[in-house]
Every structure is written in C-alpha cells, then in structure tokens.
Design a protein around this motif. Structure first.
Motif, short mmCIF file in Angstrom:
data_model
loop_
_atom_site.label_atom_id
_atom_site.label_comp_id
_atom_site.label_asym_id
_atom_site.label_seq_id
_atom_site.Cartn_x
_atom_site.Cartn_y
_atom_site.Cartn_z
N THR A 253 -34.93 -31.33 50.78
CA THR A 253 -35.94 -31.19 51.43
C THR A 253 -36.66 -31.06 50.04
OG1 THR A 253 -35.78 -28.92 52.06
CG2 THR A 253 -35.71 -30.19 53.99
N ILE A 254 -35.99 -30.77 49.54
CA ILE A 254 -36.75 -30.43 47.94
C ILE A 254 -36.18 -31.50 47.50
CG2 ILE A 254 -36.95 -29.12 45.88
CD1 ILE A 254 -38.83 -27.70 48.02
N LEU A 255 -37.35 -32.35 47.38
CA LEU A 255 -37.05 -33.67 46.83
C LEU A 255 -37.99 -34.17 45.36
CD1 LEU A 255 -37.98 -35.97 49.24
CD2 LEU A 255 -35.66 -35.18 48.76
N ALA B 218 -43.88 -26.27 57.67
CA ALA B 218 -43.33 -26.21 56.43
C ALA B 218 -44.87 -24.92 55.83
CB ALA B 218 -44.58 -26.82 56.34
N ASP B 219 -44.45 -23.83 54.97
CA ASP B 219 -45.26 -23.20 54.04
C ASP B 219 -44.95 -22.03 55.74
OD1 ASP B 219 -46.61 -21.61 52.16
OD2 ASP B 219 -48.35 -22.65 53.09
N GLY B 220 -44.37 -21.80 56.41
CA GLY B 220 -44.28 -20.83 57.28
C GLY B 220 -45.15 -21.14 58.86
N GLN C 260 -41.01 -31.17 44.07
CA GLN C 260 -42.83 -30.69 45.47
C GLN C 260 -41.78 -31.19 45.99
OE1 GLN C 260 -43.54 -35.37 45.89
NE2 GLN C 260 -45.99 -34.78 44.39
N GLU C 261 -42.83 -29.57 48.16
CA GLU C 261 -41.84 -29.33 48.44
C GLU C 261 -42.70 -30.49 49.67
OE1 GLU C 261 -41.75 -26.02 52.21
OE2 GLU C 261 -43.97 -25.68 50.31
#
Length: 414
Positions: free
Chosen positions: A6-8, A66-68, A19-20
């Motif tokens: 998922t971190i591409l 994303a990001d909690g 990028q996340e």
C-alpha cells in the motif's frame, strides 16, 4: 500474482519518491487488499459487527480508511455530493460539499476518494475534481473539469476515482476535445492534455501499471481502450471497444478497472460484452488481442486475479447474473455457477469476498478453478437501495456500505 504494498513507489518528476496511497479497490485498483491473518470461516450469523454509522449520505462509493480516519462520500442534500470524515468510533469529524451530484439517474454519490499524504482527491457526479485537506475538510483546490475542458459524461454520471501518478492527478474527460487531463496535485494547475479519440467518458476509473519499468495509464472511454504516457499525456495506443458492443443495452458502458499481470491486461464490462485479454508489446507502445471470453462479462462489481485464475460475477441482464472463473492464460472458462445474484468481489489473504447486489448477501469464498466454494455467508439488513458499493478490508476489518449506512466487521483471526 505479485502485488505492490500500500506504500507505493511512484514517480515524482520521474524520480522515485514514497507516497502513502489509499484508493478504490485496494492495491493498484485490482480488488486485492494486502491483509493477512484473517478468518477462514465466519460464525453462523456472520462476523462480529464493530461499528455501524448511519446517515453517511446516499451513495454507491466505497469507504476508505486512511490516517486513522474513515472517509466516505454521500448525498446529504438534494443536489450536492458530500465527503465526510469519521473517527474509528463513528464520530463525525467534518463534512464538506465538493460538487454537484448527478441528478438524471441513480443520483447517489459515486466517486471513491483517493488519499495521499494527508489529502483527498474526489470527483463529483458532474465532473468537479477536488483536492481536500484530510484533517480539516477544507477544499484546497477545485476544477470544474467537464465544463472547463469540454468533457462528456456517459448516461449515469461520473463515477471516476481520481488516479494519482507522482505529482499528478489524472482525470478522464471524454468528449471531442480531450480524452484525459492531468493537474498538479498541490495546486490544481493543468500539466497536460491528451488528444481526443471521440466518445463519452466511461464509468471505469483509470489505472496505473508498470510494464517493463515503464509507467502507463490505462483508460477506457465509452468507445476505446487507451494507453497514455503519464509523463506528457501522449497517447501510446488505442483499441476500439465499441466493436464488441453489439446490443443496444449498455452500449458504451465500460465499467471496470482493468487487471494487469505479466505484460497482459484483462478488460471486462457487462451487457454481453466479451471479456478481452490484451498482450502489451515489449516497449508498451502497442497492444494485440490474445483471447476473448464470452462468459465473464462483469457488470460493475470488478474482478480479481488469484493463482492464475480470474473471478467475478457476470451479466445475464441488469437485474441478474451468475458467478464465474476463467483461466488467465488461456481464457477458458473454469466454471459458471449460480449464487443468489451478481455483485462485487474483492480478495485478501487468499480468500474471495462476494457482496451480492440485490439482497445484500456477503460471502467468504475459497478460490478454486474447480467449482464455486462458499465457506460462510451472512446478510446485510441495514440501509436501502441496491447493494452496489464495493466492499473493502483495512486492518482486519471488513467495510460494507449500503446506501447511507456503513458497517465494519471484525474478520481478524484471534
């Protein structure tokens, strides 16, 4: 099949940068979620519900985590698409209107937001492209892309999930002026435009592939399947899809992101359009048709690839369909079987997840080229309207959206 994390690693200025990225249908929009340690069988009444959030707005889009935070689009007012952010406890943090909804047919919100480095990118049902701050909900920039670039939306509205390629947000306009445009993701300024081959934009979201280390954007309009160089927007190749749309029903309705694997690309839509396998040339500048399959014509629920076989639902008519598996290499049909009705599909931890569209049945399925093997199932009772939102899996949790209700289920094995 090898999947990216998922971190591409994407190209920024055509040099590597991390990028996340969280987007529609998981890793590379393939329907695959990079999750492990999940249940291989559910309790009789289904997995334990962790959270139910009501009043998210009417929509067919997929929620993302994303990001909690949970992000989801929906219509809360008559003609406005709304993006909302929630905590993992279901508390709404903010919501923001990001454009005019589609009102001609099936008015529910369609676009799944794409998250990258604290920002969300989302498109209204009428083609307004947005960048929104993930912490505050503030719109950073907005471009009315269909209006500004003379785009043309197909019959049932704009369903595109914006695609990020390095510093670019790329968006399909369709129409007679351009095929696709690219904006700077930070300020919305135009970077490039791709010439038009004619025809409306389709329902399918574009995808990014890497073929022999070369990035290529895959785009479907109502008429053509197209490869675009993301560095400059130059058209690499095209293949006419309209030649396969022999029935008036669904003409031009290309609906699903394609699947890419080992230099080959599978494209499918419903309406008796055949599933098509294309082979890319070594330099990525041309494609040729390898085979066609007349069984797996997926309506709009997506398909997945596992262990050399493609799985998904097919189209009998707009209200009915079966489930099927075909061999990636040969195009031969492994099986075609009934299970309640057609719907959407994703995969994780070497299992398949079906979400049937008419009655809301959800199934855990063991993949097999021999037969359909339903392991467990339960039914979604909350919400209203067709069950068209694709499911998603994040952190051992199954996300199901039905209309204005979102549910989260614990599918992590103890």
């Amino acid at each position: 099949m090898k999947h990216a994390l998922t971190i591409l690693i994407l190209l920024v200025g055509w040099s590597a940068a991390a990028q996340e990225l969280v987007e529609f249908r998981g890793v590379e929009r393939s329907g695959y979620y990079n999750e492990t340690g999940l249940l291989k069988r559910w309790p009789e009444n289904g997995p334990r519900m962790l959270l139910k959030i009501e009043g998210i707005g009417k929509g067919f889009s997929q929620p993302i985590l994303a990001d909690g935070k949970i992000f989801v689009t929906g219509i809360k007012e008559d003609t406005l698409d709304i993006l909302s952010a929630y905590t993992l406890n279901g508390e709404m943090l903010w919501d923001v209107a990001y454009g005019r909804s589609w009102t001609a047919s099936y008015i529910d919100s369609r676009s799944t937001p794409t998250f990258c480095d604290g920002k969300l990118y989302v498109v209204s049902g009428t083609g307004q492209v947005n960048c929104i701050d993930g912490n505050t909900g503030k719109i950073i920039w907005q471009v009315d892309a269909i209006k500004k670039y003379a785009g043309s939306i197909h019959t049932h509205g704009d369903s595109e999930a914006p695609l990020l390629v390095g510093d670019l947000v790329v968006y399909t306009t369709g129409g007679e002026a351009y095929t696709m445009v690219a904006f700077n993701k930070n300020n919305g300024n135009l970077v490039w435009k791709t010439k038009s081959l004619g025809g409306n934009k389709s329902y399918a979201s574009p995808t990014l592939i890497r073929h022999n280390s070369k990035p290529i954007i895959l785009v479907q309009t109502a008429e053509n399947f197209i490869g675009i160089n993301p560095e400059n927007g130059v058209l690499l190749w095209s293949h006419n899809l309209m030649q396969y749309h022999l029935n008036s029903s669904g003409k031009g309705g290309n609906t699903n992101p394609p699947l890419y694997h080992n230099g080959e690309i599978f494209v499918t839509s419903g309406y008796d359009h055949p599933g098509l396998m294309f082979r890319l040339s070594e330099d990525g500048k041309s494609i040729s048709l390898k085979w066609r399959n007349d069984v797996l014509d997926n309506h709009h629920g997506g398909v997945v690839l596992l262990d050399g076989n493609i799985y998904g639902a097919n189209w009998t008519n707009n209200s009915n369909g079966k489930w099927a598996s075909i061999n990636w290499e040969t195009g031969e049909t492994n099986w075609e079987q009934d299970w309640i009705n057609k719907g959407s599909i994703i995969s994780a931890d070497n299992m398949l997840y079906f979400y049937e569209e008419k009655r809301g049945n959800v199934a855990l399925v063991e993949p097999s080229p021999e037969k359909l093997n339903i392991v467990s199932s339960f039914r979604i009772e909350d919400g209203a309207g067709p069950h068209w939102a694709h499911p998603a899996i994040y952190n051992g949790t199954l996300f199901i959206r039905h209309g204005d209700v979102m549910m989260m289920y614990d599918i992590q094995a103890n």
